[in-house]
Design a protein around this motif. Structure first.
Motif, PDB file in Angstrom:
ATOM      1  N   ALA A  93      86.002 100.228  50.514  1.00  0.00           N
ATOM      2  CA  ALA A  93      84.801 100.510  51.603  1.00  0.00           C
ATOM      3  C   ALA A  93      85.176 101.258  52.843  1.00  0.00           C
ATOM      4  O   ALA A  93      84.682 102.215  53.387  1.00  0.00           O
ATOM      5  CB  ALA A  93      84.059  99.219  51.981  1.00  0.00           C
ATOM      6  N   ALA A  94      86.480 100.927  53.234  1.00  0.00           N
ATOM      7  CA  ALA A  94      87.050 101.728  54.316  1.00  0.00           C
ATOM      8  C   ALA A  94      87.612 103.053  53.889  1.00  0.00           C
ATOM      9  O   ALA A  94      87.291 104.010  54.606  1.00  0.00           O
ATOM     10  CB  ALA A  94      88.333 101.067  54.739  1.00  0.00           C
ATOM     11  N   ARG A  95      88.021 103.328  52.931  1.00  0.00           N
ATOM     12  CA  ARG A  95      88.236 104.608  52.292  1.00  0.00           C
ATOM     13  C   ARG A  95      86.974 105.379  52.112  1.00  0.00           C
ATOM     14  O   ARG A  95      87.098 106.475  52.267  1.00  0.00           O
ATOM     15  CB  ARG A  95      88.904 104.808  50.879  1.00  0.00           C
ATOM     16  CG  ARG A  95      90.470 103.885  51.070  1.00  0.00           C
ATOM     17  CD  ARG A  95      91.409 104.455  52.072  1.00  0.00           C
ATOM     18  NE  ARG A  95      91.274 104.231  53.352  1.00  0.00           N
ATOM     19  CZ  ARG A  95      91.417 103.269  54.310  1.00  0.00           C
ATOM     20  NH1 ARG A  95      92.253 102.292  53.338  1.00  0.00           N
ATOM     21  NH2 ARG A  95      91.336 102.901  55.244  1.00  0.00           N
ATOM     22  N   LEU A 235      85.120 102.446  62.542  1.00  0.00           N
ATOM     23  CA  LEU A 235      84.029 102.019  61.415  1.00  0.00           C
ATOM     24  C   LEU A 235      84.607 101.909  60.210  1.00  0.00           C
ATOM     25  O   LEU A 235      84.415 100.822  59.507  1.00  0.00           O
ATOM     26  CB  LEU A 235      83.024 103.139  61.291  1.00  0.00           C
ATOM     27  CG  LEU A 235      82.147 103.708  62.306  1.00  0.00           C
ATOM     28  CD1 LEU A 235      81.504 105.082  61.800  1.00  0.00           C
ATOM     29  CD2 LEU A 235      81.091 102.625  62.475  1.00  0.00           C
ATOM     30  N   SER A 236      85.837 102.446  59.882  1.00  0.00           N
ATOM     31  CA  SER A 236      86.546 102.373  58.652  1.00  0.00           C
ATOM     32  C   SER A 236      87.209 100.887  58.884  1.00  0.00           C
ATOM     33  O   SER A 236      86.993  99.971  57.852  1.00  0.00           O
ATOM     34  CB  SER A 236      87.629 103.145  58.524  1.00  0.00           C
ATOM     35  OG  SER A 236      88.583 102.806  57.546  1.00  0.00           O
ATOM     36  N   ARG A 237      87.978 100.315  59.917  1.00  0.00           N
ATOM     37  CA  ARG A 237      88.572  99.261  60.206  1.00  0.00           C
ATOM     38  C   ARG A 237      87.449  98.126  60.021  1.00  0.00           C
ATOM     39  O   ARG A 237      88.033  96.708  59.563  1.00  0.00           O
ATOM     40  CB  ARG A 237      89.333  99.187  61.428  1.00  0.00           C
ATOM     41  CG  ARG A 237      90.376  98.150  61.490  1.00  0.00           C
ATOM     42  CD  ARG A 237      91.543  98.489  62.538  1.00  0.00           C
ATOM     43  NE  ARG A 237      92.496  97.334  62.419  1.00  0.00           N
ATOM     44  CZ  ARG A 237      93.363  97.112  61.539  1.00  0.00           C
ATOM     45  NH1 ARG A 237      93.463  98.012  60.751  1.00  0.00           N
ATOM     46  NH2 ARG A 237      94.142  96.335  61.955  1.00  0.00           N
ATOM     47  N   SER A 238      86.285  98.265  60.319  1.00  0.00           N
ATOM     48  CA  SER A 238      85.454  97.141  60.583  1.00  0.00           C
ATOM     49  C   SER A 238      85.025  96.873  59.254  1.00  0.00           C
ATOM     50  O   SER A 238      84.493  95.689  59.036  1.00  0.00           O
ATOM     51  CB  SER A 238      84.298  97.493  61.433  1.00  0.00           C
ATOM     52  OG  SER A 238      84.677  97.817  62.738  1.00  0.00           O
ATOM     53  N   ASN A 239      85.326  97.340  58.010  1.00  0.00           N
ATOM     54  CA  ASN A 239      85.200  96.850  56.782  1.00  0.00           C
ATOM     55  C   ASN A 239      86.213  95.744  56.486  1.00  0.00           C
ATOM     56  O   ASN A 239      85.656  95.007  55.480  1.00  0.00           O
ATOM     57  CB  ASN A 239      85.432  97.923  55.722  1.00  0.00           C
ATOM     58  CG  ASN A 239      84.307  99.269  55.677  1.00  0.00           C
ATOM     59  OD1 ASN A 239      83.117  98.722  55.454  1.00  0.00           O
ATOM     60  ND2 ASN A 239      84.820 100.195  56.049  1.00  0.00           N
ATOM     61  N   HIS A 240      87.088  95.411  57.060  1.00  0.00           N
ATOM     62  CA  HIS A 240      87.991  94.287  57.032  1.00  0.00           C
ATOM     63  C   HIS A 240      87.346  93.123  57.571  1.00  0.00           C
ATOM     64  O   HIS A 240      88.030  92.277  58.483  1.00  0.00           O
ATOM     65  CB  HIS A 240      89.505  94.650  57.578  1.00  0.00           C
ATOM     66  CG  HIS A 240      90.255  95.822  56.753  1.00  0.00           C
ATOM     67  ND1 HIS A 240      90.292  95.765  55.410  1.00  0.00           N
ATOM     68  CD2 HIS A 240      90.824  96.805  57.270  1.00  0.00           C
ATOM     69  CE1 HIS A 240      90.895  96.962  54.988  1.00  0.00           C
ATOM     70  NE2 HIS A 240      91.475  97.674  56.362  1.00  0.00           N
ATOM     71  N   LYS A 241      86.149  93.004  57.042  1.00  0.00           N
ATOM     72  CA  LYS A 241      85.754  91.586  57.494  1.00  0.00           C
ATOM     73  C   LYS A 241      86.192  90.338  57.170  1.00  0.00           C
ATOM     74  O   LYS A 241      86.133  89.414  57.934  1.00  0.00           O
ATOM     75  CB  LYS A 241      84.295  91.607  57.293  1.00  0.00           C
ATOM     76  CG  LYS A 241      83.369  92.797  57.774  1.00  0.00           C
ATOM     77  CD  LYS A 241      81.902  92.384  57.433  1.00  0.00           C
ATOM     78  CE  LYS A 241      80.944  94.025  57.870  1.00  0.00           C
ATOM     79  NZ  LYS A 241      81.545  94.761  59.198  1.00  0.00           N
ATOM     80  N   SER A 242      86.824  90.087  56.061  1.00  0.00           N
ATOM     81  CA  SER A 242      87.423  88.958  55.598  1.00  0.00           C
ATOM     82  C   SER A 242      88.408  88.501  56.728  1.00  0.00           C
ATOM     83  O   SER A 242      89.023  87.312  56.962  1.00  0.00           O
ATOM     84  CB  SER A 242      87.837  88.927  54.341  1.00  0.00           C
ATOM     85  OG  SER A 242      89.119  89.648  54.028  1.00  0.00           O
ATOM     86  N   GLY A 244      88.390  89.378  59.975  1.00  0.00           N
ATOM     87  CA  GLY A 244      87.998  89.324  61.339  1.00  0.00           C
ATOM     88  C   GLY A 244      88.263  90.836  62.069  1.00  0.00           C
ATOM     89  O   GLY A 244      88.598  90.538  63.365  1.00  0.00           O
ATOM     90  N   PHE A 245      88.382  91.889  61.390  1.00  0.00           N
ATOM     91  CA  PHE A 245      88.826  93.050  62.318  1.00  0.00           C
ATOM     92  C   PHE A 245      87.522  93.953  62.532  1.00  0.00           C
ATOM     93  O   PHE A 245      87.888  95.188  62.359  1.00  0.00           O
ATOM     94  CB  PHE A 245      89.827  93.662  61.199  1.00  0.00           C
ATOM     95  CG  PHE A 245      91.198  92.929  61.216  1.00  0.00           C
ATOM     96  CD1 PHE A 245      91.551  92.246  62.252  1.00  0.00           C
ATOM     97  CD2 PHE A 245      92.252  93.327  60.339  1.00  0.00           C
ATOM     98  CE1 PHE A 245      92.638  91.543  62.468  1.00  0.00           C
ATOM     99  CE2 PHE A 245      93.329  92.502  60.351  1.00  0.00           C
ATOM    100  CZ  PHE A 245      93.765  91.982  61.417  1.00  0.00           C
ATOM    101  N   GLY A 246      86.518  93.499  62.817  1.00  0.00           N
ATOM    102  CA  GLY A 246      85.620  94.216  63.352  1.00  0.00           C
ATOM    103  C   GLY A 246      86.222  95.130  64.673  1.00  0.00           C
ATOM    104  O   GLY A 246      86.872  94.086  65.376  1.00  0.00           O
TER     105      GLY A 246
END
Ligand SMILES: [Zn+2]
Length: 814
Positions: A93-95, A235-242, A244-246
């Motif tokens: 999703a980040a990519r 926006l890309s980094r905020s995909n790492h929700k598991s 907690g990297f919003g």
């Protein structure tokens, strides 16, 4: 790949807008590749990746050696394989967000590792290198950029290993004697240079004037995208929700420093000395000018006007000698022609799953939004033996919908993520087919090919079968389509704890993957155990229907850990899969097939006392473990933590990181201490020294440190053999430290008051002794215990010795 499709609904066919088409047209004229390389989901620098993909317009990819299976999960309860599946999807999703590609290797994120020697011993180094070399030979990066230095500055052993292996892979990819099996399909590839995306973490003095460093301002604004690359990166980094990297975007200059590692050195620019024009392809010189004209003539009001010109460019490229760039750019042009035409083509199944041998109904929608002639001439799939030739004329903006039925062959594979198909996976690497090296995820379960003709150009498009529905709140939702077994057997607990000669009921949920399921479900009974009933007939009429079966299981008289497997028999076929669905809003839904089994753990454990109060910290499953061996456990809320109320408990246990996470801890601390002083046992599990709600969390001084023992089989030397904590009610011996998982413990105190007794001494290989894993002190009439032993991992995993030790700890004051 079309650029920057910012869409959470990953399965919805993405219709690029004019800005995205314009970016892609510009990209058509750049012939360069860059590979970012690190160890985990979240290691990647999304600013630099977004900048490379959208500003330099080079094909950009991130190679994460692992899928992040070893971490914690902040969005749900999945760990290990399940978490790896979530983090894979988060990276994909980040990519999609930053307009790049994602690769992996088969390396397993087995948890924290202190150094590369340990990491490379646990990973199958040779196979991980195989995959890295395969990615380099497929993707052909001109430049590789490491996130981490090879000297250990990146901390984690996986990080340092990624840098060490990158240097080796750099050389091997160009060597025709390395992994010759790959050379039947790929060519050797010489990367021009390897750089390190250095940072001030491990190089404080670095700046734009540093010798041999290439500096890039990745904070630039892209007016086509309407954002800066640091905003896009957030926006890309905020995909790492598991994890907690919003992230919140920033604007303005943002310098990145690239340090020379290997290959040709660059003075000023990362791609120095690399021809990234069409001049790099023999005979391709004139194509750059043709594309330049397409870009200059592009009309955002009518992208379709450039279709004819694109077709001319396509035929010029088709005349070139076959090669990497020819194939890549032809595929990009086809995508651009489709995008410019506004063509919409989707195949929606009548449900989101089916089983081998079953029929599914597909609804196909095709619409052309140009005035150019367009038609759909054929839809086929070798997989499902479907082949329909048609001459469906796609008139401008006239919607064409039709239904077709396909039969899924018996031989089709289940939709298990490809790296989880083999159950022979060890701690260090997943067992995969060499041909799958680098792949992010499975192909769609059923992929149709559609032949369309736009303005006289025949093109073949991939059309994945998907499922969509309308949610009254969220609107139109999409999910992938899956192939699953006709029956699944799901056990709710991966581990069931018994005390000797104890009977417990185990619930098994049988779920139909087909209509009219008729099967016999049987436990495979381990020797010495009793399970009744020995089989159950199950009839389920409707696909998706479930039936709960209850089995009574009785343990033998000896301590033992053994799997209890179940199978469903249908004629000559035996099915033994459980099915887990992973559903979150930020990633496409996933499934994992597990083995239909639970681990039976029969523990020779005595307990004293009956009632335990538990105060949660960051969350752990220790309360369930204590219940499993016979304690009544009450999970205490803030208002329950008063001296009068605590008095009733035989022990009060604080969950992991309670002093870190519970801001109210300082206010109820005195009641806890008085409780211990008056004869209770207060047990505190590990905290970290940063962000403690108070430094004074114990009756006598304790200074927290960062000592940990990561080797799960490290020797546990007993320092206080006579202490009650090792003798009552269970006698603890070395055998109690067999079969631990992942580690011994973490964040041990580094200093403590002499009133504490240190019970164990342990350390990782080559390190000094660490004695702070279990500290116990008499306090008034009672006891205070501080422990960094990883009960939160060992108890859910059913480690018998951990149960026996924990039973002694909570029984101290009885
Ligand atoms: Zn990492």
């Amino acid at each position: 790949m079309l650029i920057a499709s910012v869409s959470l609904l990953a399965q919805k066919p993405h219709q690029p807008n004019s800005a995205e088409i314009y970016q892609s047209l510009k990209k058509l004229n750049v012939l360069g590749n860059v590979l970012y390389l690190a160890a985990h989901p979240d290691d990647e620098n999304t600013r630099l990746i977004g900048y490379m993909a959208n500003h330099e317009l080079v094909n950009t990819a991130y190679l994460a050696l692992t899928r992040g299976d070893g971490g914690q999960n902040l969005v749900g309860s999945e760990l290990r394989e399940g978490l790896g599946v979530i983090r894979t999807q988060e990276l994909l999703a980040a990519r999609r967000t930053d307009g790049s590609q994602q690769f992996f290797t088969r390396a397993n994120d087995f948890g924290y590792s202190k150094n590369p020697e340990e990491t490379l011993q646990i990973w199958d180094k040779e196979r991980v290198l195989h995959d890295m070399v395969a990615v380099i030979r497929q993707f052909r990066p001109d430049v590789i950029i490491n996130r981490f230095p090879a000297n250990g500055g990146g901390g984690h052993g996986h990080h340092t290993s990624s840098a060490i292996l990158a240097e080796e892979a750099f050389t091997l990819a160009a060597d025709k004697n390395a992994y010759p099996d790959q050379l039947t399909q790929l060519d050797v590839w010489q990367v021009k240079r390897l750089l390190l995306n250095t940072g001030r973490w491990w190089n404080k003095d670095i700046n734009e004037n540093s010798e041999g460093v290439v500096t890039i301002d990745v904070g630039q604004y892209n007016s086509v995208l309407g954002q800066s690359y640091n905003e896009l990166a957030a926006l890309s980094r905020s995909n790492h929700k598991s994890q907690g990297f919003g992230a919140t975007g920033s604007r303005g200059e943002q310098l990145e420093f690239l340090e020379y590692v290997k290959g040709d050195q660059a003075e000023d620019h990362v791609f120095e000395g690399i021809d990234m024009t069409w001049g790099r392809v023999k005979g391709g010189e004139s194509i750059g000018n043709m594309i330049e004209n397409v870009i200059n003539n592009f009309n955002p009001n009518a992208p379709e006007q450039c279709i004819q010109e694109l077709i001319t460019v396509k035929s010029a490229i088709s005349n070139l000698k076959d090669g990497f760039w020819k194939a890549k750019k032809l595929a990009e042009i086809d995508q651009l022609i489709v995008a410019c035409s506004g063509l919409y083509l989707e195949a929606v199944a009548d449900d989101y799953y089916t089983s081998p041998g079953e029929k599914i109904s597909l609804r196909i929608e095709a619409i052309n939004r140009t005035s150019d002639q367009a038609s759909l001439t054929r839809i086929w799939s070798d997989e499902v033996k479907m082949d329909t030739t048609m001459g469906l004329s796609l008139d401008r903006n006239k919607n064409n919908r039709f239904n077709t039925t396909i039969t899924v062959p018996q031989s089709i594979s289940y939709s298990q993520p490809y790296w989880l198909v083999s159950r022979q996976t060890n701690d260090g690497t997943y067992s995969i087919k060499d041909n799958d090296a680098g792949k992010g995820e499975n192909q769609p379960a059923i992929l149709l090919n559609a032949e369309v003709n736009i303005a006289g150009q025949k093109m073949t498009l991939d059309v994945p079968v998907i499922y969509k529905w309308n949610d009254p709140v969220k609107g139109e939702l999409y999910r992938p389509f899956y192939i699953i077994p006709p029956v699944s057997i799901n056990l709710s607990d991966p581990v069931v704890i018994f005390r000797k000669n104890q009977s417990r009921e185990i619930d098994v949920v049988v779920k139909a993957g087909i209509n009219n399921l008729s099967t016999v479900v049987k436990p495979i009974i381990p020797k010495g155990w009793k399970v009744v009933p020995e089989q159950v007939n199950v009839q389920l009429e409707i696909k998706g229907e479930e039936q709960v079966l209850t089995f009574k299981v009785t343990s033998p008289n000896k301590q033992q850990t053994i799997p209890l497997k179940f199978e469903a028999v249908m004629g000559n076929d035996i099915y033994n899969n459980g099915l887990t669905e992973i559903n979150y809003d930020h990633i496409p839904s996933q499934i994992i097939l597990t083995e239909a089994a639970t681990k039976l753990v029969n523990i020779d454990v005595e307990i004293v006392g009956s009632k335990i109060g538990y105060i949660h910290g960051a969350g752990d499953l220790v309360p369930d473990g204590l219940r499993n061996i016979g304690f009544e456990v009450v999970e205490l809320e803030n208002e329950d933590i008063t001296l009068e109320n605590l008095i009733q408990y035989d022990a009060v246990v604080l969950g992991i990181r309670a002093v870190n996470t519970d801001k109210r801890f300082p206010f109820y601390k005195d009641d806890l201490m008085k409780y211990a002083e008056q004869g209770g046992t207060l047990v505190m599990q590990y905290n970290t020294r940063h962000r403690l709600s108070t430094e004074e969390f114990a009756p006598y001084p304790i200074k927290l440190g960062r000592d940990r023992v990561t080797l799960e089989s490290a020797e546990m030397r007993i320092l206080a053999p006579k202490h009650r904590i090792l003798n009552e009610p269970n006698i603890i011996t070395n055998a109690d430290f067999d079969n631990w998982v992942q580690e011994r413990g973490l964040y041990f105190p580094s200093e403590w008051d002499e009133k504490y007794t240190a019970v164990f001494s342990s350390n990782d290989p080559g390190e000094t002794a660490k004695d702070g894993s279990l500290l116990v002190a008499n306090y008034g009439e009672g006891h205070f215990v501080y422990t960094g032993i990883s009960f939160f991992r060992e108890i859910p995993a059913g480690v018998a010795g951990a149960y026996r030790l924990l039973a002694n700890i909570v029984s101290l004051s009885k």
